[in-house]
Enzyme design. Structure first.
Site, short mmCIF file in Angstrom:
data_model
loop_
_atom_site.label_atom_id
_atom_site.label_comp_id
_atom_site.label_asym_id
_atom_site.label_seq_id
_atom_site.Cartn_x
_atom_site.Cartn_y
_atom_site.Cartn_z
N GLU A 83 0.92 -1.20 -0.12
CA GLU A 83 0.01 -0.19 0.04
C GLU A 83 0.90 1.36 0.14
O GLU A 83 0.45 2.49 0.30
CB GLU A 83 -1.00 -0.01 1.17
CG GLU A 83 -0.63 -0.61 2.31
CD GLU A 83 -1.98 -0.73 3.32
OE1 GLU A 83 -2.59 0.14 3.57
OE2 GLU A 83 -1.98 -1.71 4.11
N CYS A 120 -3.98 -3.80 3.87
CA CYS A 120 -2.80 -4.92 4.52
C CYS A 120 -3.47 -6.52 3.93
O CYS A 120 -2.54 -7.14 4.15
CB CYS A 120 -2.88 -4.63 5.78
SG CYS A 120 -2.65 -3.21 6.52
N HIS A 243 -3.39 -10.14 11.47
CA HIS A 243 -2.87 -9.05 11.20
C HIS A 243 -2.69 -8.26 12.24
O HIS A 243 -3.47 -7.88 13.26
CB HIS A 243 -4.10 -8.32 10.47
CG HIS A 243 -3.40 -6.80 10.00
ND1 HIS A 243 -2.26 -6.65 9.20
CD2 HIS A 243 -3.82 -5.86 10.06
CE1 HIS A 243 -2.21 -5.26 9.32
NE2 HIS A 243 -3.23 -4.72 9.93
N LYS A 252 -7.22 -7.32 21.49
CA LYS A 252 -8.62 -7.05 21.44
C LYS A 252 -9.31 -8.25 20.37
O LYS A 252 -10.15 -8.78 20.82
CB LYS A 252 -8.92 -5.68 20.77
CG LYS A 252 -8.85 -4.74 21.75
CD LYS A 252 -8.88 -3.22 21.29
CE LYS A 252 -8.13 -2.02 21.68
NZ LYS A 252 -8.44 -1.79 23.18
N ASN A 327 4.17 -1.64 12.67
CA ASN A 327 3.42 -2.09 11.30
C ASN A 327 4.01 -2.15 10.21
O ASN A 327 4.49 -1.35 9.64
CB ASN A 327 1.95 -1.10 11.29
CG ASN A 327 0.91 -1.78 10.44
OD1 ASN A 327 0.96 -2.88 9.96
ND2 ASN A 327 -0.26 -1.11 10.61
N SER A 363 -7.90 -2.50 5.81
CA SER A 363 -8.83 -1.53 5.74
C SER A 363 -9.44 -1.26 4.52
O SER A 363 -9.02 -1.62 3.65
CB SER A 363 -7.99 -0.44 6.40
OG SER A 363 -7.35 -0.35 7.79
#
Ligand code: CAA
Length: 444
Positions: A83, A120, A243, A252, A327, A363
């Protein structure tokens, strides 16, 4: 059908390091624990001035080809997922092939090349493309080279700046793989979202908090879609690489995933003795009441021994490289897989035949879940990696140097600075050609 999967992997990290608690946090006036405990990050990798997505990708690919004794004729396609592309027409894979042709006899004129875009998740999509090409019988005995490469830089003083990173993962997709075989089954969660995007701009526009909600929502859908096709019982998977934009996000996602995969299992009954069965939507009058009950249940679930030991064994080992590099967008889930396999190798664990549940995300937004079966050659492959040494050798930037190097990589600025490290045995960005294309050379 013969098995298809990842035969080999190589990782190339950007040569520079930004220490988040020691260097970045004080300069931002932040508590260092926001980074170490909250986001779960120790450092970000940065590209030196002569590095970019092409050099990192080509360097990872060369290392992989050398280690596996491959020549261009062995490779039938080269797909780059990124990206961070700098050209809307000419794919990064052509630049990578051009680099590799400087150092190998023969060429890649026979190889199908392309560039995959879906934030991603496109690294995993490129693996899919390669899988399908091989499974359809179109590969003529050749393997596919998939390269996930990104310079994940955010605008200065934006919230994403804490989660930057740069590096490449090269993977060889082939029949009878040495590392992992891919499952036929896949689960998807995909929706038109505007949480993170780069409309003709270098640095992303991000709605950070919303991007986290979208990640979780799409991941839940993908898991639900996968559940209809294959087992998801926690005991069936040695590791679950997600990811990883930053480890705190995976904390989370892990909790959400665990809640779903224990539903209607022996484990749910065991946990219910302590905190009750998890809420079922049909038992509530409206969505709001249900969501409130779920939140309470998750807060309790997080504290149970069952969840904590699952998380420590299955998720925590996937995060070790990410904590040190930040990242890497398209490469991030593939780095998580390597971290887990490294942990198993270091612990002397036998893993052949065991399964991984791999959860990719991009995303915009799409999650994809599939299973992988670890192959007999996994340990040799993983022990051949040099990532730990690469991480140790990174140049540790002070804050002023970080500001300069960020400017040097900003396409809108014209900042010339000296490199911090000396390239050796690698491809470097050497300059610009007559049509404003980037040019590369191999430095002995
Ligand atoms: N001690 C311990 N913990 C602390 C702390 C301290 N002193 N200070 C803060 N924290 C905790 C916070 O409580 C928070 O944790 P929880 O979410 O569990 O509550 C965490 O540290 C981060 O703190 P903030 O929320 O205050 O941080 P922020 O406002 O700077 O933003 C972010 C965080 C939204 C992730 C931001 O870094 C960002 O926008 N990142 C880019 C977008 C992104 O990565 N999104 C992830 C999902 S999208 C995706 O996955 C695709 C992709 O790769 C980009």
């Amino acid at each position: 059908m013969t098995t298809v999967g990842i035969d080999a992997v190589e990782i190339w990290t950007g040569k520079l390091k930004l220490d988040l608690p020691e260097t970045f946090a004080p300069a931002q006036g932040d508590d260092p624990e926001k980074y170490t405990k909250g986001l779960g990050l120790e450092a970000s990798s940065f590209p030196d001035t002569y590095e970019d997505i092409v050099t990192m990708g080509a360097n990872a690919a060369k290392r992989l080809m050398d280690r596996k004794g491959l020549v261009p004729d062995d490779i039938g396609r080269i797909d780059v997922a990124t990206e961070s592309a700098f050209d809307n027409s000419k794919p990064v894979s052509t630049y990578v092939a051009g680099c590799l042709e400087q150092v190998y006899d023969g060429d890649f004129h026979h190889a199908n090349k392309g560039e995959r875009k879906f934030a991603c998740v496109s690294g995993t999509q490129s693996i899919d493309d390669a899988y399908n090409w091989i499974a359809a019988g179109r590969s003529r005995g050749r393997a596919a080279l998939v390269i996930a490469t990104d310079t994940a830089l955010y605008a200065r003083d934006s919230s994403g700046e804490a989660t930057q990173g740069a590096g490449a993962v090269a993977m060889l997709i082939d029949e009878e793989p040495d590392l992992v075989a891919l499952s036929h089954e896949q689960g998807y969660g995909s929706a038109d979202e505007t949480d993170f995007l780069k409309p003709q701009q270098q640095f992303p526009s991000v709605d950070g908090k919303r991007s986290m909600q979208v990640y979780l929502a799409r991941m839940r859908e993908a898991l639900q879609d996968f559940e209809g096709q294959d087992t998801t019982h926690p005991d069936d998977f040695a590791y679950v690489p997600f990811h990883t934009p930053f480890p705190g996000m995976v904390r989370k996602a892990g909790l959400l995933g665990y809640r779903r995969i224990v539903r209607n299992t022996d484990l749910e009954s065991e946990i219910a003795e302590e905190i009750g069965r998890q809420p079922r939507e049909e038992a509530y009058e409206d969505r709001e009441a249900y969501e409130e009950a779920i939140q309470t249940h998750m807060d309790e679930l997080k504290q149970t021994d069952q969840y904590r030991s699952w998380y420590d064994a299955t998720i925590e080992p996937t995060l070790s490289i990410s904590r040190q590099v930040g990242n890497w967008y398209t490469g991030s889930v593939h780095v998580a897989r390597v971290s887990a396999l490294q942990a198993a190798a270091e612990a002397g664990r036998g893993l052949s035949g065991e399964r991984l549940l791999v959860a990719s995300y991009g995303s915009g937004a799409q999650a994809e879940i599939h299973a992988e079966t670890v192959q007999d050659g996994w340990k040799e492959e993983i022990e051949a990696l040099t990532i730990d040494e690469q991480l140790r050798r990174r140049y540790d930037l002070d804050f002023e140097e970080y500001e300069h190097v960020h400017d040097a990589h900003n396409h809108d600025l014209d900042t010339e600075i000296e490199a911090f490290t000396q390239p050796s045995g690698e491809f470097v960005h050497a300059g610009w050609g007559r049509m404003n294309e980037r040019t590369y050379e191999y430095v002995e």
